[in-house]
Design an enzyme around this catalytic site. Sequence first.
Site, PDB file in Angstrom:
ATOM      1  N   ARG A 150     -14.803 -19.797 -15.829  1.00  0.00           N
ATOM      2  CA  ARG A 150     -14.221 -18.481 -16.145  1.00  0.00           C
ATOM      3  C   ARG A 150     -14.449 -18.035 -17.591  1.00  0.00           C
ATOM      4  O   ARG A 150     -14.837 -16.893 -17.815  1.00  0.00           O
ATOM      5  CB  ARG A 150     -12.733 -18.446 -15.791  1.00  0.00           C
ATOM      6  CG  ARG A 150     -12.462 -18.788 -14.296  1.00  0.00           C
ATOM      7  CD  ARG A 150     -11.052 -18.424 -13.846  1.00  0.00           C
ATOM      8  NE  ARG A 150     -10.866 -16.995 -13.893  1.00  0.00           N
ATOM      9  CZ  ARG A 150     -10.134 -16.370 -14.789  1.00  0.00           C
ATOM     10  NH1 ARG A 150      -9.471 -17.057 -15.709  1.00  0.00           N
ATOM     11  NH2 ARG A 150     -10.043 -15.065 -14.764  1.00  0.00           N
ATOM     12  N   TYR A 182     -16.702 -14.717 -17.563  1.00  0.00           N
ATOM     13  CA  TYR A 182     -15.962 -13.459 -17.765  1.00  0.00           C
ATOM     14  C   TYR A 182     -15.414 -13.315 -19.182  1.00  0.00           C
ATOM     15  O   TYR A 182     -14.703 -12.350 -19.460  1.00  0.00           O
ATOM     16  CB  TYR A 182     -14.760 -13.376 -16.820  1.00  0.00           C
ATOM     17  CG  TYR A 182     -15.024 -13.711 -15.377  1.00  0.00           C
ATOM     18  CD1 TYR A 182     -15.784 -12.871 -14.579  1.00  0.00           C
ATOM     19  CD2 TYR A 182     -14.492 -14.863 -14.822  1.00  0.00           C
ATOM     20  CE1 TYR A 182     -16.004 -13.179 -13.251  1.00  0.00           C
ATOM     21  CE2 TYR A 182     -14.712 -15.177 -13.485  1.00  0.00           C
ATOM     22  CZ  TYR A 182     -15.472 -14.337 -12.709  1.00  0.00           C
ATOM     23  OH  TYR A 182     -15.680 -14.652 -11.397  1.00  0.00           O
ATOM     24  N   GLY A 195      -4.361 -14.511  -4.135  1.00  0.00           N
ATOM     25  CA  GLY A 195      -5.004 -15.796  -4.423  1.00  0.00           C
ATOM     26  C   GLY A 195      -4.489 -16.312  -5.759  1.00  0.00           C
ATOM     27  O   GLY A 195      -3.674 -17.225  -5.837  1.00  0.00           O
ATOM     28  N   CYS A 242     -25.962 -27.987 -21.817  1.00  0.00           N
ATOM     29  CA  CYS A 242     -26.987 -27.457 -22.722  1.00  0.00           C
ATOM     30  C   CYS A 242     -27.111 -25.950 -22.617  1.00  0.00           C
ATOM     31  O   CYS A 242     -28.126 -25.423 -22.140  1.00  0.00           O
ATOM     32  CB  CYS A 242     -28.317 -28.137 -22.417  1.00  0.00           C
ATOM     33  SG  CYS A 242     -28.167 -29.899 -22.632  1.00  0.00           S
ATOM     34  N   GLY A 252      -4.956  -9.405  -5.588  1.00  0.00           N
ATOM     35  CA  GLY A 252      -5.323  -8.863  -6.891  1.00  0.00           C
ATOM     36  C   GLY A 252      -4.263  -8.871  -7.966  1.00  0.00           C
ATOM     37  O   GLY A 252      -4.558  -8.541  -9.118  1.00  0.00           O
TER      38      GLY A 252
HETATM   39  N1  LLP Z   1      -8.920 -10.425  -0.939  1.00  0.00           N
HETATM   40  C1  LLP Z   1     -10.224 -10.191  -1.161  1.00  0.00           C
HETATM   41  C2  LLP Z   1     -10.988  -9.453  -0.154  1.00  0.00           C
HETATM   42  C3  LLP Z   1     -10.829 -10.657  -2.341  1.00  0.00           C
HETATM   43  O1  LLP Z   1     -12.115 -10.403  -2.560  1.00  0.00           O
HETATM   44  C4  LLP Z   1     -10.066 -11.368  -3.300  1.00  0.00           C
HETATM   45  C5  LLP Z   1     -10.663 -11.863  -4.535  1.00  0.00           C
HETATM   46  C6  LLP Z   1      -8.706 -11.611  -3.014  1.00  0.00           C
HETATM   47  C7  LLP Z   1      -8.157 -11.117  -1.822  1.00  0.00           C
HETATM   48  C8  LLP Z   1      -7.808 -12.380  -3.923  1.00  0.00           C
HETATM   49  O2  LLP Z   1      -7.617 -11.750  -5.143  1.00  0.00           O
HETATM   50  P1  LLP Z   1      -6.601 -12.388  -6.221  1.00  0.00           P
HETATM   51  O3  LLP Z   1      -5.219 -12.243  -5.654  1.00  0.00           O
HETATM   52  O4  LLP Z   1      -6.960 -13.809  -6.385  1.00  0.00           O
HETATM   53  O5  LLP Z   1      -6.816 -11.585  -7.421  1.00  0.00           O
HETATM   54  N2  LLP Z   1     -13.596 -15.436  -9.856  1.00  0.00           N
HETATM   55  C9  LLP Z   1     -12.820 -14.347 -10.418  1.00  0.00           C
HETATM   56  C10 LLP Z   1     -11.956 -13.672  -9.376  1.00  0.00           C
HETATM   57  C11 LLP Z   1     -12.739 -13.147  -8.192  1.00  0.00           C
HETATM   58  C12 LLP Z   1     -11.885 -12.501  -7.152  1.00  0.00           C
HETATM   59  C13 LLP Z   1     -12.648 -12.197  -5.929  1.00  0.00           C
HETATM   60  N3  LLP Z   1     -11.876 -11.647  -4.857  1.00  0.00           N
HETATM   61  C14 LLP Z   1     -12.002 -14.879 -11.576  1.00  0.00           C
HETATM   62  O6  LLP Z   1     -12.085 -16.072 -11.878  1.00  0.00           O
HETATM   63  O7  LLP Z   1     -11.310 -14.122 -12.240  1.00  0.00           O
END
Ligand code: LLP
Length: 420
Positions: free
Chosen positions: A313, A317, A276, A344, A240
């Site tokens: 994105r 969002y 991530g 479209c 996150g």
């Molecule tokens: N762990 C779990 C259980 C998760 O659901 C997620 C992301 C992560 C780790 C990794 O989080 P990060 O470090 O990437 O923030 N599509 C959205 C983001 C969705 C995130 C979903 N879960 C965007 O483009 O902002």
Amino acid sequence: MSSILVRKNKQLWVEQVCLQELAVSFETPFYTYSNDAIKNNFNAYKTALAGQKHLICYAVKANSNIAILQTLVQLGSGFDIVSQGELERVLMAGGDPKKIVFSGVGKSDQEMRRALEIGILCFNIESEAELILLNKISAEMEILAPISVRVNPDIDAKTHPYIATGLKESKFGIDAAEARQIYLRAAKMDNVRIVGIDCHIGSQLTETKPFENALSCLLELIQDLNRNGIMLEHIDVGGGLGVRYRDETPPSVEAYTQKLMELAGARREMLIFEPGRSIVANAGFLVTSVQFVKRNGSKRFAICDAAMNDMLRPSLYGSFLDIQPVCLRQNEPAHFYDIVGPICETGDFLGYERELSIVQGDLLCVCDAGAYGFSMSSNYNSRPRAPELMISGQDVHVVRERETIDDLVRGEHLILKTEK
Ligand code: LLP
């Protein structure tokens, strides 16, 4: 502008590759990644956590290209997965099953079986029903299932509502009081083994406080569990950590991990992180050509060959991504353009009101596109998905080919006429 991109003599470079030249060999649109940037981002976690028993489980959903997973395997990464598809990708990339945690609210029977068969580190359990099913399947397979319970600490992550996961209104995790009950029940089950505790409160967080509050909630529960004779091997604090897309000021990896390590104090459990975005976002770029320039009244549009199917994105969002001209023009007047794609839908855009001096045929680079870019792409409007290129020094590796029209209709069938 992203620090990974460098402008030299009007041109944009990623490592030792000039994007304008890259677009001579590869048609746009394409994604390109910097291998160095991915390694540096991962190593920032590794360095910050040196001296702490830890495991970094890259969240595969951010970008699941197997070459990226391979790069991370080589650095010792573990993986956070949410489907069998992601699991198989990690295995293809040479990942160690013992470093895989399996998250997600809806794991299927088949997914549980496969993960048990290869022997993953942990299932992050998100409901009692899931625990009951896993216990049943592991009994049938005669394999002890390692579990942790994903706690929903009811904390506002102060991020976009679609990606906030730690509030009690969200479908994720189990509130602390109920999680306690589930641990007590799991402790009596024959075919699961309690190994950890888990939480993930959201994505693109730009402050450390919500992370600290979430960990405090876990620590309180852990003490309670310990008093009940339940000992854990790891504490998974989720992912996150946010990145800077525009003017956000997220904490550094070092500051963020430091705060959590301080809170955890001298506890003996291993700390697991599931980053991530902070591993891949700034390592990726989407390069697109301006197909046409168009005016509608006072508005100007740069219609590009990349669209919301390639990068969702902004549309989904309202996210801001920096968009840079690949080659700077000096003699063209600058105007404010909406950067849009050919799809479209009015919601098909990459950026609004960007001041650029561009003409038809110019290349644009959408920055910080490495996370949730390609992995959220689709074939909407029957557009083949873009290729992915990995830059490493002066080398360019095609790590995913452009889809073809055959790829688009693979598995589809016309209805055959039957005789009456
Ligand atoms: N762990 C779990 C259980 C998760 O659901 C997620 C992301 C992560 C780790 C990794 O989080 P990060 O470090 O990437 O923030 N599509 C959205 C983001 C969705 C995130 C979903 N879960 C965007 O483009 O902002």
